[in-house]
Design a protein around this motif. Structure first.
Motif, PDB file in Angstrom:
ATOM      1  N   ASP A 123       1.724  -1.023  -8.396  1.00  0.00           N
ATOM      2  CA  ASP A 123       1.643   0.420  -8.174  1.00  0.00           C
ATOM      3  C   ASP A 123       1.158   0.708  -6.749  1.00  0.00           C
ATOM      4  N   PHE A 167       0.690   6.883  -7.004  1.00  0.00           N
ATOM      5  CA  PHE A 167       1.950   7.482  -6.567  1.00  0.00           C
ATOM      6  C   PHE A 167       3.168   6.907  -7.294  1.00  0.00           C
ATOM      7  N   SER A 168       2.957   5.885  -8.125  1.00  0.00           N
ATOM      8  CA  SER A 168       4.082   5.200  -8.764  1.00  0.00           C
ATOM      9  C   SER A 168       4.340   5.649 -10.192  1.00  0.00           C
ATOM     10  N   TYR A 172       9.050  11.042  -9.222  1.00  0.00           N
ATOM     11  CA  TYR A 172       9.368  11.398  -7.837  1.00  0.00           C
ATOM     12  C   TYR A 172       8.114  11.892  -7.130  1.00  0.00           C
ATOM     13  N   ARG A 173       8.229  11.979  -5.797  1.00  0.00           N
ATOM     14  CA  ARG A 173       7.117  12.383  -4.940  1.00  0.00           C
ATOM     15  C   ARG A 173       7.643  13.316  -3.855  1.00  0.00           C
ATOM     16  N   ASN A 231      11.911   9.272  -4.883  1.00  0.00           N
ATOM     17  CA  ASN A 231      11.096   8.272  -5.568  1.00  0.00           C
ATOM     18  C   ASN A 231      10.147   7.627  -4.574  1.00  0.00           C
ATOM     19  N   ASN A 232       9.008   7.175  -5.070  1.00  0.00           N
ATOM     20  CA  ASN A 232       7.988   6.622  -4.175  1.00  0.00           C
ATOM     21  C   ASN A 232       8.489   5.445  -3.344  1.00  0.00           C
ATOM     22  N   TYR A 235       9.996   6.671  -0.165  1.00  0.00           N
ATOM     23  CA  TYR A 235       9.238   7.735   0.503  1.00  0.00           C
ATOM     24  C   TYR A 235       9.360   7.654   2.026  1.00  0.00           C
TER      25      TYR A 235
END
Length: 269
Positions: A123, A167-168, A172-173, A231-232, A235
């Motif tokens: 992660d 963040f995982s 999405y981020r 998605n992370n 990023y």
């Protein structure tokens, strides 16, 4: 040496030998029972799908405590006063606990992290003031690989006593960037150009759609918030591609360079 003394010594040696043999038998049987109990505990914990690392440490703790109890029992069999040993172990435990307070706090925090699972290996997180990918999760420290490829070991107590950003976990981020415009630029045209360009950047999600709106104003002009979603794992690719899009689309449109404007008036008396 008279026969009576010889007989007395012989009896003492026989009694001592029998006690030693009995103690060895007790130790052997006790060890077998301890291993059996630890094995049963491991199987029971495995059925509950508890983290394997925590299972191993719990089994080790049970084994150590059981062996200490076994040794005290054998000493009691030989007639040794075990109360003093129990007090000694208690005092030693207090002394060790005071000396290793930080280590024990990391141990306790590591156990909670393993059970609660706020993050796992692989992660991308921010924890204990460090941002990076979790390399290893131990009971005392967590190893984190930072984006600049530095392996950092963070005490679990520091992580557990602070906020943890993972963040995982979410699918999405949001990438957050800003684009400065000149006062003379039509912001609607700039927004349209950026939205069109964002649709062509790889790994930018269509849902939710990218946000491009006026964020604020300053002396140079309006500032646009440019916020695509991805998605992370993509990023930074989306981050850099979006920055490039802002520069190239504004250049192709011929927008003037943002500059601060001042009006100077000469006041006459």
């Amino acid at each position: 040496m008279n026969p009576q003394t010889i007989q007395t010594v012989t009896d003492l040696l026989i009694n001592a030998g029998l006690k030693i043999i009995a103690a060895l038998l007790i130790f052997a049987i006790g060890r077998v029972l301890i291993e059996f109990a630890v094995s049963l505990t491991r199987r029971a914990l495995d059925k509950q799908r508890i983290e394997p690392t925590l299972v191993r440490y719990l089994a080790s703790v049970i084994s150590v405590l059981a062996n200490i109890a076994l040794i005290i029992a054998i000493l009691g069999f030989f007639g040794v006063e075990t109360t003093s040993f129990a007090a000694l172990f208690a005092a030693a435990g207090i002394a060790i606990g005071a000396a290793w307070a930080g280590l024990l706090a990391n141990f306790a925090a590591g156990a909670f992290i393993i059970v609660l699972r706020p993050y796992k290996v692989g992660d991308f997180i921010t924890a204990g003031g460090v941002t990076g990918t979790v390399k290893e999760l131990g009971l005392f420290v967590t190893a984190i690989d930072t984006p600049d490829n530095v392996l950092v070991f963070v005490g679990n107590n520091k992580i557990f006593s602070d906020n943890i950003q993972n963040f995982s976990v979410n699918p999405y981020r949001r990438v957050e960037l800003a684009a400065q415009l000149n006062h003379s630029v039509d912001h609607n045209d700039a927004i349209a150009r950026l939205k069109q360009g964002l649709a062509n950047i790889p790994n930018v999600l269509n849902s939710p759609a990218p946000d491009v709106e006026i964020l604020e104003f300053n002396l140079s002009g309006p500032v646009l918030a440019v916020r695509p979603y991805t998605n992370n794992i993509h990023y930074w690719q989306v981050y850099f591609d979006t920055n490039r899009l802002i520069r190239e689309s504004f250049g192709q449109a011929g927008y003037p360079t943002p500059a601060q404007h001042f009006v100077i008036r000469n006041a006459t008396g």
